[in-house]
Design a protein around this motif. Structure first.
Motif: not given
Length: 433
Positions: A309-311, A382-391, A393-400
């Motif tokens: 949902d956040w993605l 798997d789903a969350v890992g794909k979400a991180v890979a898709l976007i 740096n923003p996926g690994l930013t603590r602000a998100n």
């Protein structure tokens, strides 16, 4: 104290309540993740909503909810704060086990049940130890209860004690001290003989004494000891500083000669007669395995759904200057989000189908709950890992929030049963048939 209001009667109002709680809990989840502190205020909210006593039997004032309702509650609340949800799930499993599947004596279970309904008291089983690790892989606990003549004196060390600072009741897995336990029995089968050199009888001209005539050491009894969390002699050592699920406060708990009454030892069984959960296929074993596996699966699936949902919101809001329109308009992102949603929808259907079968009383293999837990948690990861890979740096930013969701969902792998044990059991069953 008056009994808390029961969960909202209509399905629609219940869903609205749960969605409201998820949003409310999400507002403080990042703060508690950073500080590693449990969101105590969430417990009061859950109690006022009538949710802590959800699985307590009706005879004690609880809702006696089935597994389908439980996974709906846990899965929705986990979208807001999975640490709160995990502690709640442990309480649900305790009441399903002690109140229904393997009922405890009323005089022992009654105070636990009523305190959950009337006061929002939490309970959890403390089983893992520093040397032994998880008891799911076998072994005898080092935590020991010595009989004092009118009760027990418990000493030991537990680790990964989920929600330790907010528990009212600790269900501690331990062993009796056979030297003091009046009900301890001789170890093993006399026909098997005893270890060590055979005793020699001079009158028998050096022939070995029959095994049945030799004294055998007494063996400990293994079971659960009910410990009020405010009992003298309990120390919580704040060791929990984890990668994910940081707000669960799953600290070490040390028991130093904690005095308990005689009825505190429940289900005490000689060590040689402990059931092997890998081969027992009973209604009770199947039910407990399903509740354990599916409650855990629903939490991490809820985390993954929150990440999805956040993605979606991020892709609608992100408008690169060189594109001039949201990333959500690009086919590549549409296909990726679609793949994530298919993965999570399939996992959700697996959880819902299995819970309906459990609630309907359908006979299921004992392994079913473990299999579903493994499949669903891996789908969520798997789903969350794909979400991180898709976007990127923003996926690994603590602000998100996605970064926190990713850390949290990875913890699904370490919950019992772990994948290697599930796969090995499935393989043995197939290859031995």
């Amino acid at each position: 104290m008056s009994v808390a209001p029961s969960i909202a009667p209509s399905r629609q109002s219940r869903r609205e309540l749960l969605a409201e709680l998820a949003v409310e809990f999400a507002a403080t989840a990042a703060e508690h993740d950073r500080s590693g502190t449990f969101p105590v205020a969430n417990l009061d909210r859950l109690h006022r909503a009538g949710l802590i006593g959800l699985t307590v039997p009706a005879a004690y004032g609880g809702a006696e909810a089935g597994l389908s309702e439980v996974v709906e509650v846990l899965g929705t609340i986990a979208r807001g704060d999975p640490s709160t949800t995990l502690v709640l799930a442990m309480t649900y499993i305790i009441h399903a086990s002690c109140g229904r599947f393997e009922p405890w004596p009323a005089q022992v279970y009654g105070p636990i049940a009523r305190s959950a309904v009337e006061e929002g008291a939490l309970a959890n089983g403390l089983r893992v130890e520093p040397d032994l690790g998880t008891p799911a892989r076998g072994g005898i606990p080092a935590t020991t209860a010595r009989w004092t003549g009118d009760g027990w004196e418990l000493s030991g060390h537990k680790i990964y004690s989920t929600g330790a600072p907010v528990l009212r009741w600790m269900l501690v897995w331990g062993a009796t001290d056979p030297a003091s336990d009046p009900a301890a029995e001789p170890a093993g089968d006399p026909a098997d003989g005893a270890a060590g050199d055979p005793a020699l009888d001079a009158a028998s001209h050096g022939r070995p004494e029959p095994a049945s005539a030799r004294p055998r050491p007494r063996e400990p009894r293994i079971g659960t000891f009910l410990v009020p969390a405010d009992a003298p002699g309990i120390e919580i050592v704040r060791t929990w500083d984890h990668f994910g699920m940081r707000a669960t406060e799953s600290h070490d708990v040390i028991f130093n000669r904690v005095r308990l009454d005689a009825a505190a030892g429940i289900g005490l069984t000689p060590a040689s007669r402990l059931r092997d959960p890998g081969v027992v296929d009973s209604t009770v074993a199947s039910g407990l395995a399903a509740w354990g596996g599916l409650t855990i699966a629903s939490i991490y699936l809820g985390v993954a759904e929150a990440a999805r949902d956040w993605l979606i919101g991020f892709l609608h809001e992100r408008v690169p200057s060189n594109l001039g329109r949201p990333l959500a308009s690009l086919p590549r992102f549409q296909a990726a989000v679609g793949e994530i949603d298919v993965t999570l929808t399939t996992a959700r259907l697996l959880v819902e189908t299995t819970t309906r079968e459990v609630d309907a009383g359908k006979a299921l293999p004992t392994s079913r709950g473990s299999v579903v837990k493994s499949a669903v948690t891996n789908a969520a990861i798997d789903a969350v890992g794909k979400a991180v890979a898709l976007i990127g740096n923003p996926g690994l930013t603590r602000a998100n929030p996605l970064e926190r969701h990713y850390r949290n969902v990875l913890c699904g792998r370490v919950h019992t049963p772990q994948d290697d044990a599930v796969h090995a059991a499935a393989g043995r069953a197939l290859l031995s048939s």
